[in-house]
Every structure is written in structure tokens, then in C-alpha cells.
Motif scaffolding. Structure first.
Motif, PDB file in Angstrom:
ATOM      1  N   GLU A 169      10.286  13.099 -21.344  1.00 18.68           N
ATOM      2  CA  GLU A 169      10.644  11.714 -21.671  1.00 18.68           C
ATOM      3  C   GLU A 169      11.864  11.269 -20.872  1.00 18.68           C
ATOM      4  N   GLU A 200      10.842  10.649 -17.382  1.00 18.05           N
ATOM      5  CA  GLU A 200      10.099   9.387 -17.297  1.00 18.05           C
ATOM      6  C   GLU A 200      11.054   8.201 -17.348  1.00 18.05           C
ATOM      7  N   MET A 201      12.056   8.302 -18.217  1.00 16.36           N
ATOM      8  CA  MET A 201      13.055   7.235 -18.311  1.00 16.36           C
ATOM      9  C   MET A 201      13.814   7.106 -16.988  1.00 16.36           C
ATOM     10  N   ILE A 222      11.667   5.247 -14.518  1.00 19.59           N
ATOM     11  CA  ILE A 222      11.658   3.797 -14.752  1.00 19.59           C
ATOM     12  C   ILE A 222      12.965   3.183 -14.266  1.00 19.59           C
ATOM     13  N   ASP A 243      10.350  -9.039  -6.977  1.00 20.28           N
ATOM     14  CA  ASP A 243       9.410  -8.036  -6.466  1.00 20.28           C
ATOM     15  C   ASP A 243       9.103  -8.183  -4.970  1.00 20.28           C
ATOM     16  N   ILE A 262      -0.727  -2.365   1.545  1.00 19.80           N
ATOM     17  CA  ILE A 262      -2.109  -2.156   1.086  1.00 19.80           C
ATOM     18  C   ILE A 262      -3.050  -3.240   1.605  1.00 19.80           C
ATOM     19  N   PRO A 293       3.999  10.082 -10.825  1.00 24.87           N
ATOM     20  CA  PRO A 293       4.751   9.020 -10.156  1.00 24.87           C
ATOM     21  C   PRO A 293       4.594   7.657 -10.830  1.00 24.87           C
ATOM     22  N   THR A 294       5.586   6.800 -10.594  1.00 26.24           N
ATOM     23  CA  THR A 294       5.554   5.435 -11.110  1.00 26.24           C
ATOM     24  C   THR A 294       5.188   4.498  -9.960  1.00 26.24           C
ATOM     25  N   TYR A 295       4.218   3.621 -10.171  1.00 27.48           N
ATOM     26  CA  TYR A 295       3.788   2.688  -9.122  1.00 27.48           C
ATOM     27  C   TYR A 295       4.154   1.256  -9.507  1.00 27.48           C
ATOM     28  N   SER A 296       4.605   0.480  -8.539  1.00 25.46           N
ATOM     29  CA  SER A 296       4.855  -0.946  -8.780  1.00 25.46           C
ATOM     30  C   SER A 296       4.303  -1.758  -7.620  1.00 25.46           C
ATOM     31  N   PRO A 297       3.554  -2.820  -7.911  1.00 28.71           N
ATOM     32  CA  PRO A 297       3.095  -3.679  -6.819  1.00 28.71           C
ATOM     33  C   PRO A 297       4.264  -4.518  -6.292  1.00 28.71           C
ATOM     34  N   ILE A 298       4.366  -4.634  -4.981  1.00 23.96           N
ATOM     35  CA  ILE A 298       5.473  -5.409  -4.393  1.00 23.96           C
ATOM     36  C   ILE A 298       4.971  -6.307  -3.257  1.00 23.96           C
ATOM     37  N   GLY A 333       1.980  -4.809  -1.175  1.00 23.33           N
ATOM     38  CA  GLY A 333       2.410  -3.424  -0.976  1.00 23.33           C
ATOM     39  C   GLY A 333       2.580  -2.684  -2.291  1.00 23.33           C
ATOM     40  N   VAL A 334       2.812  -1.388  -2.175  1.00 20.36           N
ATOM     41  CA  VAL A 334       3.006  -0.575  -3.382  1.00 20.36           C
ATOM     42  C   VAL A 334       4.270   0.273  -3.226  1.00 20.36           C
ATOM     43  N   ILE A 378       6.553   6.905 -22.989  1.00 22.09           N
ATOM     44  CA  ILE A 378       7.373   5.702 -22.776  1.00 22.09           C
ATOM     45  C   ILE A 378       7.028   5.043 -21.451  1.00 22.09           C
ATOM     46  N   THR A 379       6.884   5.886 -20.411  1.00 22.73           N
ATOM     47  CA  THR A 379       6.597   5.337 -19.080  1.00 22.73           C
ATOM     48  C   THR A 379       5.361   4.477 -19.099  1.00 22.73           C
ATOM     49  N   GLN A 384       5.514   0.611 -18.286  1.00 26.92           N
ATOM     50  CA  GLN A 384       4.815   0.229 -17.060  1.00 26.92           C
ATOM     51  C   GLN A 384       3.708  -0.773 -17.344  1.00 26.92           C
ATOM     52  N   LEU A 440       3.296  -4.452 -15.881  1.00 21.31           N
ATOM     53  CA  LEU A 440       2.369  -4.417 -14.758  1.00 21.31           C
ATOM     54  C   LEU A 440       1.558  -5.702 -14.522  1.00 21.31           C
ATOM     55  N   ASN A 449       2.059 -11.714  -9.826  1.00 16.54           N
ATOM     56  CA  ASN A 449       3.105 -12.317  -8.997  1.00 16.54           C
ATOM     57  C   ASN A 449       2.951 -11.855  -7.551  1.00 16.54           C
ATOM     58  N   THR A 450       2.750 -10.549  -7.375  1.00 21.72           N
ATOM     59  CA  THR A 450       2.590  -9.990  -6.024  1.00 21.72           C
ATOM     60  C   THR A 450       1.315 -10.502  -5.361  1.00 21.72           C
ATOM     61  N   GLN A 483      -8.316  -0.122  -5.638  1.00 20.07           N
ATOM     62  CA  GLN A 483      -7.392   0.706  -4.834  1.00 20.07           C
ATOM     63  C   GLN A 483      -6.033   0.873  -5.510  1.00 20.07           C
ATOM     64  N   TRP A 539      -4.536   4.086 -10.265  1.00 17.76           N
ATOM     65  CA  TRP A 539      -3.408   4.466 -11.134  1.00 17.76           C
ATOM     66  C   TRP A 539      -3.875   4.757 -12.563  1.00 17.76           C
TER      67      TRP A 539
END
Lengths: 174, 159
Positions: free
Chosen positions: A48, A51-52, A55, A78, A116, A140-145, A166-167, B30-31, B35, B39, B45-46, B100, B105
């Protein structure tokens, strides 16, 4: 009469021994179960925490002024400037000591950015990479950017902004 | 007899604790929760600010979706498709992009693009989904005004 009493006492004694035996078996089972539960809980707490951290690091990367892109001075959420991302990645590759500047913020982690869409870029830009051989990678943590590039307008003045999907991937070692 | 009663009570206690702990262990990490909550908003937005991959133009997905209200009058050519074929382009492109990213994910999702009823098009919505089942759903709505009224883009992530 005395023989009968003795036999009854013997039966009660055996019964008591059996009950004590079962009681101790149950006690041993409960101790084993409790120990396992506590071990699992300790593992959960450390996962945990990792994971924190992931984030927290992802949030910090998303608000890095070195990489953020802006329109007329206002930061776009973003959104990353692709030129800055490229420059940071190549600077990190050429001079691995630069990692130490950010190690207080990003700890043991690997932060990558990949284009991407419209065209999937095979190149993955590593903007931070500090591994610890003793620690394992977590999910891993993924975020769209948004990755924006600026080019000179066709009319010779002003700039055109072209943005790709992008990611951002943050992998924390724990 | 008393001893047996004590053992039965102990076993009952043991069962109670095992059930209690196994139920509380089913909580999500939590993640995943944090997330997933953020998300849909980040993704939309992206997506809507990104280039749609149209030839000779830096049109974004917002522009492409806006043009699809009246595709015959659109000047865009994307992936060799123009006019009403732009619907297929958008559908295919978004399906690929979603699989993708969100698909890889490990998320279930549904993307809905809802055009106004007054728009001169055959189908008023585009729906891309990969089995959006689950009790918890997190959505993000992105409405914007087109020539014929309000266009709604909604992304839902199920978990």
C-alpha cells in the motif's frame, strides 16, 4: 463399587485428556492462522505504501514545470512539451548523475513517456530511472498525457501547436 | 460435557474470525481506486486535445467529432476517408486507441459520443465498449456545442 467408581474416573480422565488435546490443536491452529494473517497484513501495508508512493510520484511528474506545456503562460492540465521531454530524456541518458538531482522527489522509480497516437512512437523517453537491485518492481501506474510540439506557422508568423496522445508510466521499486 | 461445549464455542469463534478477515480482504487496492476515479477525466481531456491524424491538418478529435454532425460538409480527410466514411475512421481509431491503452491496463470501458437529434446524420451515436460490467462505474462527461446543438462525449470505466 470401588471398581465401578475407578472405571468412571478413568473414563472422565480419558475424556479430559482428549478435550485438552483438541483444545491444544485448536490453539496451535489459531496461532498459525493469526501469524499468517499478520504477515500478510505487513505485506499489504508495504504494498500500500509503495502504491501511495507511485501515485504521489505520478502526481509530481504531472505537475513538473520543467516539462509542462502552456498557452500564453497558462499551464494546460496533463500536457507536456515534447521538446522538453526529448531534451530531458537525452540529458538523462548522457549524464546519469542528473538522476541524483531528482532522487529526493522520485526515489527508486522509472518514469517513461511514450507517444501512442497519431503515430505510435517505438522510442520510449526515459525521463528518470533509478533502480535498486534489492527492490522489486510493483504494478506500474499509467496516465494518459498530451504531448505538444510547436512549429512555425505556414504564414511565417506565430506558432502552430500539434498535440499527440501519449502515456506516462511510473514504476516504483519497493 | 463442559469441555465439549468449550471446544464448540472455540470453533465457532474461529469460524467467525476467518469469515470476517476473508471478507475485509476483498477491498480494492488504493492505487486502483484513485487511478480509476481520475482516469476517465484525464483520458477524455487528453483524447479531445490530441491530433486526430487527419491528412494535411492538425485537427483535434474535438474538431473531427464536431465535423461529424454534418460529415458531408466536412473538409477533413483522415486515414484516406472523407465524408460519411469519417464515422468509420473515428470508430476504428478510437477502438484501437482504447484497446491499446485502457484495455492493456486492464480496465473495462464504454465510450459514448452522442450527437444532437437535429444533426443531418443517419446514426446519432457512436458507442465503443468492451463489456462494461461491474457495480462501480466512474464516468466523465465532456459536452461541447456544435452547429446543431450539444454533442456529449462520455467515458465510463467499470470495475
Amino acid at each position: 463399587m470401588k471398581y465401578k467408581k475407578n472405571k468412571k474416573a478413568q473414563v472422565q480422565m480419558t475424556e479430559n485428556v482428549i478435550i485438552l488435546f483438541i483444545f491444544f490443536i485448536l490453539l496451535v491452529f489459531s496461532i498459525v492462522f493469526y501469524t499468517r494473517l499478520q504477515t500478510a497484513k505487513i505485506g499489504d501495508v508495504s504494498t500500500e505504501k509503495a502504491e501511495m508512493d507511485a501515485i504521489e510520484i505520478a502526481q509530481k511528474v504531472l505537475s513538473m514545470p520543467e516539462l509542462q506545456c502552456s498557452v500564453q503562460g497558462a499551464a494546460t492540465p496533463d500536457c507536456y512539451d515534447f521538446v522538453s521531454v526529448n531534451a530531458t530524456a537525452s540529458a538523462m541518458e548522457k549524464n546519469p548523475d542528473l538522476v541524483n538531482i531528482y532522487s529526493n522527489i522520485f526515489k527508486f522509480s522509472t518514469i517513461t513517456i511514450q507517444k501512442i497516437f497519431p503515430e505510435k512512437d517505438e522510442e520510449v523517453f526515459v525521463i528518470y530511472d533509478k533502480k535498486n537491485e534489492e527492490l522489486q518492481d510493483i504494478m506500474p501506474t499509467y496516465s494518459p498525457i498530451i504531448l505538444c510540439e510547436y512549429s512555425q506557422s505556414n504564414f511565417g508568423y506565430g506558432q502552430t501547436r500539434i498535440c499527440s496522445f501519449g502515456v506516462l508510466k511510473v514504476a516504483v521499486y519497493s | 460435557m463442559i469441555g465439549l461445549a468449550i471446544i464448540v464455542i472455540l470453533i465457532a469463534f474461529g469460524m467467525f474470525f476467518i469469515i470476517r478477515f476473508s471478507v475485509s480482504d476483498q477491498q480494492e487496492s488504493i492505487t486502483k481506486t484513485v487511478q480509476v476515479k481520475e482516469l476517465p477525466k484525464n483520458f477524455l481531456n487528453t483524447l479531445l486535445y490530441s491530433e486526430a491524424g487527419c491528412e494535411g491538418s492538425s485537427a483535434t478529435f474535438t474538431r473531427l467529432i464536431g465535423d461529424l454532425e454534418d460529415p458531408l460538409s466536412s473538409s477533413l480527410t483522415c486515414g484516406g476517408k472523407s465524408g460519411e466514411d469519417l464515422f468509420f475512421y473515428l470508430n476504428e481509431t478510437l477502438s484501437d486507441l482504447l484497446s491499446q491503452t485502457l484495455g492493456e491496463w486492464g480496465h473495462n470501458y464504454e465510450l459514448l459520443i452522442d450527437f444532437p437529434d437535429t444533426a443531418p446524420i443517419e446514426e446519432n451515436e457512436i458507442r465503443i465498449t468492451n463489456i462494461c460490467i461491474g457495480d462501480q462505474k466512474d464516468s466523465s462527461h465532456f459536452p461541447f456545442t456544435g452547429d446543431y446543438g450539444m454533442i456529449r462525449v462520455v467515458l465510463t470505466i467499470c470495475h
